[in-house]
Structures are given as C-alpha cells and as structure tokens.
Design a protein around this motif. Structure first.
Motif, short mmCIF file in Angstrom:
data_model
loop_
_atom_site.label_atom_id
_atom_site.label_comp_id
_atom_site.label_asym_id
_atom_site.label_seq_id
_atom_site.Cartn_x
_atom_site.Cartn_y
_atom_site.Cartn_z
N ALA A 39 -20.07 -2.81 2.02
CA ALA A 39 -18.86 -3.19 2.75
C ALA A 39 -18.92 -4.66 3.16
CB ALA A 39 -18.68 -2.31 3.99
N GLU A 40 -17.84 -5.36 2.87
CA GLU A 40 -17.67 -6.75 3.31
C GLU A 40 -16.57 -6.77 4.37
OE1 GLU A 40 -19.41 -9.29 2.27
OE2 GLU A 40 -20.30 -8.64 0.38
N VAL A 41 -16.73 -7.61 5.37
CA VAL A 41 -15.69 -7.71 6.40
C VAL A 41 -15.03 -9.08 6.33
CG1 VAL A 41 -16.85 -6.06 7.91
CG2 VAL A 41 -17.27 -8.51 8.21
N LEU A 42 -13.76 -9.08 6.60
CA LEU A 42 -12.99 -10.32 6.59
C LEU A 42 -12.08 -10.31 7.82
CD1 LEU A 42 -12.46 -12.90 4.99
CD2 LEU A 42 -10.74 -11.65 3.67
N VAL A 43 -12.43 -11.13 8.80
CA VAL A 43 -11.62 -11.22 10.02
C VAL A 43 -10.41 -12.08 9.71
CG1 VAL A 43 -11.58 -11.92 12.44
CG2 VAL A 43 -13.68 -10.96 11.45
N MET A 44 -9.23 -11.47 9.76
CA MET A 44 -8.03 -12.16 9.30
C MET A 44 -6.82 -11.63 10.06
SD MET A 44 -7.36 -14.54 7.01
CE MET A 44 -8.82 -14.40 5.95
N ASP A 45 -5.94 -12.55 10.45
CA ASP A 45 -4.69 -12.20 11.10
C ASP A 45 -3.57 -12.31 10.07
OD1 ASP A 45 -2.43 -11.90 12.64
OD2 ASP A 45 -3.03 -13.33 14.19
N LEU A 46 -2.97 -11.18 9.72
CA LEU A 46 -1.95 -11.16 8.68
C LEU A 46 -0.61 -11.73 9.13
CD1 LEU A 46 -2.83 -7.79 6.98
CD2 LEU A 46 -2.92 -10.03 5.94
N SER A 47 -0.52 -12.19 10.37
CA SER A 47 0.67 -12.93 10.77
C SER A 47 0.60 -14.38 10.29
CB SER A 47 0.86 -12.89 12.29
OG SER A 47 -0.19 -13.59 12.95
N ASP A 48 -0.56 -14.78 9.79
CA ASP A 48 -0.75 -16.10 9.19
C ASP A 48 -0.26 -16.03 7.74
OD1 ASP A 48 -1.57 -18.46 8.05
OD2 ASP A 48 -3.70 -18.21 8.55
N PRO A 49 0.74 -16.81 7.36
CA PRO A 49 1.26 -16.75 5.99
C PRO A 49 0.21 -17.04 4.92
CG PRO A 49 2.76 -17.97 7.41
CD PRO A 49 1.51 -17.73 8.20
N LYS A 50 -0.87 -17.72 5.30
CA LYS A 50 -1.91 -18.04 4.32
C LYS A 50 -2.92 -16.91 4.14
CE LYS A 50 -1.68 -23.01 5.34
NZ LYS A 50 -2.44 -24.20 5.85
N ALA A 51 -2.85 -15.89 4.99
CA ALA A 51 -3.86 -14.83 4.98
C ALA A 51 -3.94 -14.06 3.65
CB ALA A 51 -3.61 -13.87 6.15
N PRO A 52 -2.82 -13.65 3.06
CA PRO A 52 -2.93 -12.87 1.81
C PRO A 52 -3.70 -13.61 0.71
CG PRO A 52 -0.73 -12.65 2.72
CD PRO A 52 -1.42 -13.70 3.53
N LYS A 53 -3.40 -14.89 0.54
CA LYS A 53 -4.10 -15.66 -0.50
C LYS A 53 -5.58 -15.77 -0.17
CE LYS A 53 -3.88 -18.24 -4.27
NZ LYS A 53 -3.31 -19.61 -4.21
N LYS A 54 -5.93 -15.91 1.10
CA LYS A 54 -7.34 -16.00 1.49
C LYS A 54 -8.06 -14.69 1.20
CE LYS A 54 -6.75 -19.45 5.17
NZ LYS A 54 -6.81 -19.69 6.64
N LEU B 189 -13.07 -4.91 4.11
CA LEU B 189 -12.39 -4.46 5.31
C LEU B 189 -11.74 -5.65 6.00
CD1 LEU B 189 -15.39 -2.34 6.62
CD2 LEU B 189 -13.41 -1.46 5.36
N VAL B 190 -10.45 -5.55 6.26
CA VAL B 190 -9.70 -6.66 6.85
C VAL B 190 -9.08 -6.22 8.17
CG1 VAL B 190 -7.85 -8.32 6.50
CG2 VAL B 190 -9.14 -7.49 4.53
N ALA B 191 -9.29 -7.01 9.21
CA ALA B 191 -8.67 -6.77 10.51
C ALA B 191 -8.93 -7.99 11.39
CB ALA B 191 -9.21 -5.50 11.17
#
Length: 258
Positions: free
Chosen positions: A53-68, A31-33
């Motif tokens: 369920a695994e959670v990943l706190v991530m801001d997709l406005s960060d260009p590095k987020a998809p790779k992370k 889960l990403v948000a």
C-alpha cells in the motif's frame, strides 16, 4: 505483475471498506485522502493483509490533484486495474446562504476531480483492454435535494456520467460501475453539519461495510448501477413516478434541521 487499485477517500467509511476488499482480492493499493494519520493506519492494516500500500495525502479540491495522483501511479509503475472515485462531501443549508467557495470546492471534489481521474486512468485501461472504474454517487442522484441542492446535483452528474461512459466502453474491455448508497454511517453527516437533520431520525442508516461489499461485487460482475439496500431501490424507483413537487417537499423536510 500485481494489479493496483487507486482509492480516493480511503481513510474512512465506504472508501476504507472498499480498500480492504481490494486488498483481500489481491490488489496492491494507492490510498488517497487528506488525513495523513488515518491513511498511515489504513496502510499498516492493509499491509498486514499481504497487500502493498502506498499513501498519497491529497486534497481533491485542488484542480492539480488528479494529475498528481496519476503521475504518482505512473512513477510507481503501477498497473491501475481498479479506480475507485469515492472522495466527496456535502453541505447543508439554503444555497444563497452557503459559502460560495465551499460550494465550488464541492463541485471540484465531487464532479471535476472525479471526471479528471476517470479520464486520466481510462486511457491506459482502454489501451490494455482491461480495467474497472467504480464511481460512488448516492440515492441523492435520483432526485432534487433542497437544502443540499449542490450535493444532490453533483451526484446526479456522477450517475449520468458513469452510465454514459459505461455504454461507450462496452467493447473496450473496461467496465464502469456507479454505486448509489442511501444514508450511511460515515463521517458524512458530521462534516456536512447535519447532526440535527431530520433525515437521521426518519431514514435508516446503512453499514458502510455492507455498502462497500455490494459495490465491490457490482464492480466484479460488471454491473453499471448498484443501489445498496432494498429500501433505497424502492426509493430510487418511486421518485420516477411521484410528482416532482412532492419529491422536492419531502427532500427539503428530511434535509432541514429538526
């Protein structure tokens, strides 16, 4: 080994409802948000349904987020059979008066990160000859949207991109579905500062649970484009034959403040 679904924008609205459907269908979840508290609550709910369920706190406005996100899934040795690109947001107002950085962030989240995540996970799906991708667009994809020009354009991209790669992958065992909901009862309008927009009074709002169900059923059946609701289907077809100047005027009227 159980298959995994990666869902962006999973903390609320359509993404949250799709995550529940995937959990009920036997998927484990990543889960990403951005909202860590909301994600923790969703994680607990899905685990009570028997899913891991695994959670990943991530801001997709960060260009590095998809790779992370991709590397996180690899580290967990997850077999990502379903990718749900649901994260997105809109802005409201005349383009020249809106904040440029926020407009560029919109394109990053709605378009660039979606494309990057699709590309990263798609390679593994093609290698396995198995996988499903659900990209969430909007009925905004079928028309121009004055006062929300950037948002409408971003969703038009998502629709055309999804349809294009869907055709490319026909013989690869991988399907791509684009969900196009109309206005839905989510946090979208509040975040876009549209609580005074005319669209809230003139267009019926859909239930995110129903929108998610239609989208998820579309994924399972391999449909390429899913437009939720009869009224939205009629709208999507009508804009193809209506004069463009009229479509622009109606969109501007609905998106503007009362």
């Amino acid at each position: 080994m159980k298959k995994t679904a990666v869902v962006t924008g999973a903390s609320a609205g359509i993404g949250y409802e799709i995550a529940k459907l995937a959990a009920s269908d036997g998927y484990d979840l990543i889960l990403v948000a951005r909202n860590s508290k909301a994600l923790a609550k969703v994680k607990k709910e899905l685990e009570s349904m028997g899913a891991q369920a695994e959670v990943l706190v991530m801001d997709l406005s960060d260009p590095k987020a998809p790779k992370k996100i991709y590397e996180f899934a690899r580290k967990k040795k997850a077999i990502v059979d379903l990718l749900v690109n649901n994260a997105g947001f809109g802005t409201n107002g005349r383009f020249d008066k809106l904040d440029l950085e926020e407009e560029l962030s919109l394109i990053q989240v709605n378009v660039v990160s979606l494309v990057a995540l699709t590309h990263l996970f798609l390679k593994d799906m093609v290698d396995r000859h198995s996988g499903k991708i659900l990209n969430v667009a909007s009925t905004a994809a079928f028309q121009p949207g004055p006062m929300m020009s950037d948002y409408y354009a971003s969703k038009a991209y998502v629709l055309a991109f999804s349809e294009g790669i869907s055709e490319e992958l026909k013989k690869e065992g991988v399907t791509v579905t684009c969900l196009c909901p109309g206005p839905t009862k989510t946090e979208f309008f509040k975040k876009a500062e549209m609580n005074s927009s005319k669209i809230l009074n003139h267009v019926p709002m859909s239930d995110p649970k129903e929108v998610a169900r239609l989208g998820y059923e579309g994924v399972k059946s391999g449909k390429v484009v899913v437009i939720s609701g009869l009224a939205n289907k009629v709208l999507a077809q009508s804009v193809r034959i209506s004069p463009r100047f009229l479509i622009r005027k109606i969109s501007k009227f609905l998106n503007a403040a009362k």
